[in-house]
Design a protein around this motif. Structure first.
Motif, PDB file in Angstrom:
ATOM      1  N   HIS A 181       1.045  -1.295   0.031  1.00 12.19           N
ATOM      2  CA  HIS A 181       0.045  -0.010  -0.008  1.00 12.19           C
ATOM      3  C   HIS A 181       0.860   1.197  -0.067  1.00 12.19           C
ATOM      4  O   HIS A 181       0.762   2.277  -0.674  1.00 12.19           O
ATOM      5  CB  HIS A 181      -0.862  -0.079   1.202  1.00 12.19           C
ATOM      6  CG  HIS A 181      -1.721   1.234   1.358  1.00 12.19           C
ATOM      7  ND1 HIS A 181      -1.684   2.383   2.384  1.00 12.19           N
ATOM      8  CD2 HIS A 181      -2.763   1.694   0.515  1.00 12.19           C
ATOM      9  CE1 HIS A 181      -2.408   3.161   2.159  1.00 12.19           C
ATOM     10  NE2 HIS A 181      -3.082   2.803   1.122  1.00 12.19           N
ATOM     11  N   LYS A 235       0.074   3.673  -2.994  1.00 17.32           N
ATOM     12  CA  LYS A 235      -1.246   4.041  -2.528  1.00 17.32           C
ATOM     13  C   LYS A 235      -1.376   5.482  -3.453  1.00 17.32           C
ATOM     14  O   LYS A 235      -2.720   5.739  -3.698  1.00 17.32           O
ATOM     15  CB  LYS A 235      -1.210   4.855  -1.072  1.00 17.32           C
ATOM     16  CG  LYS A 235       0.094   5.406  -0.755  1.00 17.32           C
ATOM     17  CD  LYS A 235       0.064   5.762   0.642  1.00 17.32           C
ATOM     18  CE  LYS A 235       1.341   6.711   0.826  1.00 17.32           C
ATOM     19  NZ  LYS A 235       1.683   6.851   2.418  1.00 17.32           N
ATOM     20  N   THR A 281      -5.995   0.880  -2.621  1.00 18.86           N
ATOM     21  CA  THR A 281      -6.389   1.153  -1.434  1.00 18.86           C
ATOM     22  C   THR A 281      -5.957  -0.195  -0.342  1.00 18.86           C
ATOM     23  O   THR A 281      -5.146  -0.915  -0.788  1.00 18.86           O
ATOM     24  CB  THR A 281      -7.910   0.866  -1.061  1.00 18.86           C
ATOM     25  OG1 THR A 281      -8.325  -0.468  -1.494  1.00 18.86           O
ATOM     26  CG2 THR A 281      -8.698   1.906  -2.206  1.00 18.86           C
ATOM     27  N   GLU A 282      -5.952   0.196   0.915  1.00 20.15           N
ATOM     28  CA  GLU A 282      -5.442  -0.728   1.922  1.00 20.15           C
ATOM     29  C   GLU A 282      -5.933  -1.989   1.713  1.00 20.15           C
ATOM     30  O   GLU A 282      -5.318  -3.064   1.687  1.00 20.15           O
ATOM     31  CB  GLU A 282      -5.414  -0.149   3.365  1.00 20.15           C
ATOM     32  CG  GLU A 282      -4.765   0.875   3.676  1.00 20.15           C
ATOM     33  CD  GLU A 282      -5.110   1.510   5.149  1.00 20.15           C
ATOM     34  OE1 GLU A 282      -5.945   0.679   5.959  1.00 20.15           O
ATOM     35  OE2 GLU A 282      -4.504   2.615   5.395  1.00 20.15           O
ATOM     36  N   SER A 283      -7.283  -2.268   1.372  1.00 22.04           N
ATOM     37  CA  SER A 283      -7.824  -3.503   1.454  1.00 22.04           C
ATOM     38  C   SER A 283      -7.477  -4.197   0.130  1.00 22.04           C
ATOM     39  O   SER A 283      -7.349  -5.447   0.120  1.00 22.04           O
ATOM     40  CB  SER A 283      -9.680  -3.213   1.564  1.00 22.04           C
ATOM     41  OG  SER A 283     -10.045  -2.450   0.267  1.00 22.04           O
ATOM     42  N   GLU A 284      -7.337  -3.332  -1.032  1.00 24.92           N
ATOM     43  CA  GLU A 284      -6.742  -4.013  -2.328  1.00 24.92           C
ATOM     44  C   GLU A 284      -5.515  -4.601  -2.196  1.00 24.92           C
ATOM     45  O   GLU A 284      -5.238  -5.659  -2.626  1.00 24.92           O
ATOM     46  CB  GLU A 284      -6.912  -2.856  -3.349  1.00 24.92           C
ATOM     47  CG  GLU A 284      -8.352  -2.656  -3.805  1.00 24.92           C
ATOM     48  CD  GLU A 284      -8.307  -1.457  -4.830  1.00 24.92           C
ATOM     49  OE1 GLU A 284      -9.402  -1.212  -5.602  1.00 24.92           O
ATOM     50  OE2 GLU A 284      -7.336  -0.706  -4.759  1.00 24.92           O
TER      51      GLU A 284
END
Length: 300
Positions: free
Chosen positions: A56, A60, A65-68
């Motif tokens: 990330h 970023k 994203t963090e979830s991705e």
């Protein structure tokens, strides 16, 4: 890939780390009757949080994203392996055997990136014949390189040749010999050769544009084109585009009876090599040996 990992251990080439489902790997080892216990990184067993955070951080501002990032390191071994190399938890990455080349190359390019002195990467095959060695570039990456990219590819392949103790003589290939045909395609190759010859930092022989037989047949170079700035037949062939490069090396390998090592990925910031789909065990082990040398040189 598992057979290749076993052979690496047996021959002392490297300590392979397999990324995947541990149960599936162990079952395959048993089915193949292999006598070794592979080191396996199973995303379902390890804490991937730090790897996801690192991915990330790198991507970023490229929309990740963090979830991705978490999903990628847990589901895509190419991203997990790339971050492991980035973080120093592995020294090199070999991938691609079960992936299309572009999809296997994208994660290490996004995570590891090119070396500080490189803008582009290139795929190079080393073809060994009975009495000569030929390096072919670019065979896997750049579809339609312009003059600047062709010049950089030439620098990459020359540096790679020297790593194999071969003094490079680089030919910039086309269907024209030194201006015999003038088209946009031949002009870019000639421009690339001129850029290299005019660059005072370039310390290897290079010339072009020239046809393939001109490049590799000594009599043609010495008699018809005695002005060429190569002291002997070329041992590094830079093709004008990916189509020509991929076709050319495969014809040399299959019809010319050459042993091929590659594709060796040049220009990366860390040792990364993307195996061709369908490569055999010996191809993977050979490329692993190249990766080991890469890693050792980086540590030196």
């Amino acid at each position: 890939m598992i057979r290749a990992a076993s052979q690496m251990v047996e021959e002392g080439v490297a300590d392979p780390v397999l990324i995947g489902d541990r149960d599936a790997v162990d079952a395959t080892v048993t089915d193949l009757g292999l006598d070794f216990e592979p080191e396996v990184v199973d995303p379902d067993e390890i804490d991937t949080e730090a790897y996801a955070e690192r991915l990330h951080e790198i991507r970023k501002r490229k929309g990740l994203t963090e979830s991705e990032a978490t999903d990628l390191v847990e589901r895509d071994p190419n991203y997990l392996g790339s971050v492991m190399v980035d973080q120093g938890d592995a020294d090199a990455l070999l991938t691609g055997l079960t992936h299309h080349y572009p999809s296997a190359l994208r994660p290490p390019l996004e995570v590891i990136g090119t070396a500080p002195d490189a803008d582009n990467v290139a795929g190079v095959y080393m073809l060994t014949f009975k009495n000569r060695v030929i390096f072919c570039a670019d065979t896997t990456v750049n579809t339609e390189p312009d003059a600047a990219v062709l010049a950089e590819i030439a620098e990459h392949v020359a540096a790679l040749a020297r790593r194999f103790n071969v003094e490079p003589r680089v030919a910039m290939l086309s269907y024209s010999n030194f201006g015999s045909v003038e088209t946009e395609g031949t002009h870019k190759v000639a421009e690339a050769a001129t850029r290299l010859r005019d660059d005072p930092t370039i310390d290897f022989e290079v010339d072009g544009e020239m046809q393939a037989d001109t490049a590799v047949v000594e009599d043609i170079l010495e008699d018809t084109y005695d002005f060429a700035e190569l002291d002997g037949p070329a041992n590094c062939l830079v093709f004008p585009n990916l189509e020509a490069g991929n076709i050319g090396y495969k014809l040399l390998q299959r019809l010319g009876g050459a042993d091929a090592i590659g594709p060796m990925l040049t220009g990366m910031d860390e040792p990364v090599h993307v195996i061709q789909r369908g490569d055999e065990v010996k191809d993977i082990v050979n490329l692993a040996g190249v990766a080991v040398v890469d890693a050792q040189e980086d540590d030196a």
